[in-house]
Design a protein around this motif. Structure first.
Motif, PDB file in Angstrom:
ATOM      1  N   ARG A  79       1.589  -1.991  -1.131  1.00  0.00           N
ATOM      2  CA  ARG A  79       0.897  -3.140  -0.891  1.00  0.00           C
ATOM      3  C   ARG A  79       0.805  -3.325   0.920  1.00  0.00           C
ATOM      4  O   ARG A  79      -0.242  -3.713   1.285  1.00  0.00           O
ATOM      5  CB  ARG A  79       1.139  -4.442  -1.699  1.00  0.00           C
ATOM      6  N   PHE A  87      -1.097  -0.716   2.248  1.00  0.00           N
ATOM      7  CA  PHE A  87      -2.801  -1.295   2.262  1.00  0.00           C
ATOM      8  C   PHE A  87      -3.233  -2.140   3.256  1.00  0.00           C
ATOM      9  O   PHE A  87      -4.055  -1.988   3.876  1.00  0.00           O
ATOM     10  CB  PHE A  87      -2.913  -1.542   0.823  1.00  0.00           C
ATOM     11  N   ARG A 119      -3.362  -1.036   6.998  1.00  0.00           N
ATOM     12  CA  ARG A 119      -3.978   0.454   6.935  1.00  0.00           C
ATOM     13  C   ARG A 119      -4.884   0.259   8.148  1.00  0.00           C
ATOM     14  O   ARG A 119      -5.237   1.228   8.873  1.00  0.00           O
ATOM     15  CB  ARG A 119      -4.793   0.806   5.638  1.00  0.00           C
TER      16      ARG A 119
END
Length: 663
Positions: A107, A110, A113
């Motif tokens: 997570r 992400f 990113r």
């Protein structure tokens, strides 16, 4: 005369055009000003929203860092409890917490990113955590297979591993970077708010300009007033939305506080329940173990005791029948010894004795044994497809594994059906089956058409002591022993099953190439040194009087001169009084000190005497350093085995004497 009126007309037309055009010009100017104001306000609002979103992103990353740190710490704490308690549920809890930490790390990757300045830190954290996870999983795996001391040692070493400091440093780096970024984004939010405020002030100034211009264009003034009313409504809506958001945050904070209190209470209750559950599982495991193993041992002891008693009765009148009963007793004792070896192999405490094995030949040679074991109501099909590929395994353990699989298949088919045993070849890629590396593998498949297994049973099929059979019908160690044997042989095992359609067990073992086989054959064919020795005075150190008497008799039977010692504290005195002692035979586990400790404590004058250790605990044999390189003989042993061990120990003495003479 005519030019003057013409010029006047043109002047009047120009003024009229100017009066008509002035409202339009003012309208265009005001419209342009309004457009510029709206664009500026929209840009300020977008910047404000963007800054808020980035601020929330930084807060989420900081929260994920703290959650990941807490979860990974809980996982290591749980692993420590698992290593100490060896409780299966604690091991599963550790795996769950480790997977939760990995999920939080994904997570985090992400969320960051689009943050190029943060991606490298997160990637390094993922790599360090991957290495840390592998280390912790290795500790858990050792604990699962009863290597508690090794697991404790690896866990202690893991606590000082560089990955710990590396992960902590990366977490601090990510958190500090996000904190700094959060300050910058907070400043951006403040600046965007200032721009919005300035846009509001400009709007009010423009409203004043519209009020002045109403003298020139009423419709422009009305438009400006409408804009002001719309802006006011928007501000009111934003204010109401902010109030609702603040109330929601306050409510959520209260809910989180209450949830935290409930979690603390549940944690306390769960800890008490886990303690009770661990005790229950321990008693259940002991009950299952004693229920199945004691049944087998009692059967074997009945053969031994009955055979010896009958032999004693028939010794005078019928020596041949007495010898037959003695042979039966020896066979029963050998089976009991084989059972202990299977248990120790399952616990990975007994080293394997691998040899070159042809799977086709092995399965063919077991045909009659399998038929007698599973009964006449089951049709056995043998399919030999290994094509001459060999494997390097312990043949005895391999035979036990095949026989156990056949017995399980018989029980699954309730004594009727078709059992298929198939050998084959497989070329696997890395990780294609379990943890197998890339290469050639000989396969063995045992397939039945019985009741099959549910996914819940398949998930636990390799757990120690897990069985679906009634008490006394099985120990739950069969597949666990097979799993331990296959893993020790660098192989892999896979289960396929469907309820109502049967089960297939696939075993993959690394292929042994012909070059390696030739090397092994040459080593086996190497000339052996003559191991015959003249009668030697041998000191036997054993605290159990029955074992001591038996050992003395066996050594005397082999033509040597035994000397008894019932306690390790008497060894030095006996060595001093008998200068002709050429070998020390010592038990390993004795009162006050162990055999290796006794040998290490000998005076320098007696350290040249060779030593043969005898032990009934097979786990000792794998620890070569503890025995100082001396020969080790495992109980129970035969006269032939004792003779070979004595010859090997005395050969070491002769080699040492030859080397000393050469120097």
């Amino acid at each position: 005369m005519n030019a003057t009126p013409l010029n006047m007309d043109r002047t009047r037309e120009y003024r009229a055009w100017a009066r008509r055009s002035l409202p339009w010009l003012l309208g265009l100017l005001l419209t342009g000003a309004l457009a510029a104001l709206l664009y500026s306000a929209g840009t300020a609002s977008r910047d404000h929203d963007k800054a808020l979103n980035e601020q929330r992103s930084s807060l989420e990353v900081i929260a994920l860092v703290r959650q990941f740190d807490a979860t990974s710490a809980r996982a290591e704490t749980t692993l420590a409890r698992y290593v100490i308690s060896m409780d299966v549920d604690t091991g599963r809890l550790f795996q769950s917490q480790l997977r939760a930490a990995a999920s939080q790390l994904r997570r985090m990757a992400f969320v960051t990113r689009r943050s190029g300045w943060q991606q490298d830190n997160v990637e390094q954290l993922a790599q360090a955590f991957g290495r840390r996870s592998k280390t912790l999983n290795d500790v858990a795996l050792r604990t699962t297979y009863d290597q508690k001391m090794a697991a404790l040692s690896h866990f202690h070493a893991a606590g000082k591993a560089p990955e710990v400091a590396r992960i902590a440093a990366l977490l601090d780096t990510i958190s500090d970077a996000e904190q700094q970024r959060l300050k910058e984004r907070s400043l951006a939010v403040s600046l965007a708010g200032d721009r919005t405020e300035r846009a509001g002030q400009t709007s009010r100034l423009l409203g004043l300009a519209l009020l002045v211009s109403i003298l020139f264009a009423i419709w422009i003034a009305q438009f400006a007033l409408a804009e002001r009313r719309a802006a006011r409504r928007l501000a009111e809506d934003e204010g109401e939305r902010a109030d609702r958001l603040e109330a929601a945050v306050a409510q959520r904070t209260t809910e989180l506080r209450d949830a935290n209190e409930r979690l603390k209470q549940e944690a306390s209750e769960r800890e008490a329940a886990e303690s009770h559950l661990r005790q229950m599982h321990k008693m259940e495991a002991v009950g299952q173990l004693t229920g199945g193993i004691a049944h087998d041992f009692n059967n074997m002891l009945a053969v031994v005791v009955g055979g010896l008693e009958l032999a004693r009765r028939k010794l005078r009148l019928s020596p041949e029948e007495a010898n037959r009963h003695i042979d039966n007793a020896i066979e029963g004792a050998n089976r009991a010894s084989a059972l202990t070896r299977r248990l120790l192999a399952f616990a990975r405490s007994e080293p394997l004795l691998p040899t070159m094995v042809d799977p086709d030949t092995l399965v063919s040679g077991m045909g009659d044994l399998i038929d007698r074991t599973i009964g006449d109501q089951i049709a056995v099909e043998l399919r030999h497809r290994s094509g001459g590929w060999h494997v390097f395994v312990d043949q005895h353990q391999m035979e036990n594994a095949i026989l156990n699989l056949c017995v399980n298949a018989r029980d699954a088919m309730d004594g009727r059906g078709t059992l298929t045993i198939e050998t084959g070849q497989a070329v696997l890629g890395a990780g294609e089956v379990g943890e197998c590396s890339a290469g050639d593998y000989a396969t063995l498949t045992v397939r039945d058409n019985g009741c099959g297994m549910t996914p819940e049973i398949m998930a636990r099929v390799f757990e120690p002591f897990f069985t679906t059979k009634p008490v006394g019908k099985g120990t739950g160690l069969g597949l666990s022993q097979i799993f331990g044997f296959v893993r020790q042989s660098q192989g892999e095992i896979r289960v396929e099953s469907e309820v109502g359609r049967g089960t297939a067990i696939h075993i993959y073992l690394p292929r042994q190439t012909m070059v390696e086989a030739e090397g092994l054959r040459q080593s086996a064919a190497a000339p052996q040194e003559d191991t015959r020795h003249p009668p030697t005075r041998i000191l036997v150190v054993e605290d159990d009087p029955r074992v001591l008497n038996q050992t003395l008799a066996a050594i005397a039977e082999l033509g040597h001169l035994p000397l008894s010692c019932d306690h390790p504290s008497k060894v030095v005195r006996l060595l001093a009084n008998h200068g002709d002692i050429g070998l020390i035979v010592s038990d390993v586990l004795m009162p006050d000190m162990t055999g290796p400790e006794m040998i290490r404590a000998l005076p320098a004058a007696f350290r040249h005497i060779p030593v043969l250790f005898v032990t009934g605990y097979a786990g000792d044999i794998s620890d070569a350093e503890a025995f100082g390189g001396h020969e080790v003989l495992r109980k129970p042993y035969t006269l032939a085995g004792l003779s070979r061990a004595l010859s090997t120990a005395l050969s070491e003495q002769r080699q040492s004497g030859t080397a000393a003479a050469a120097e």
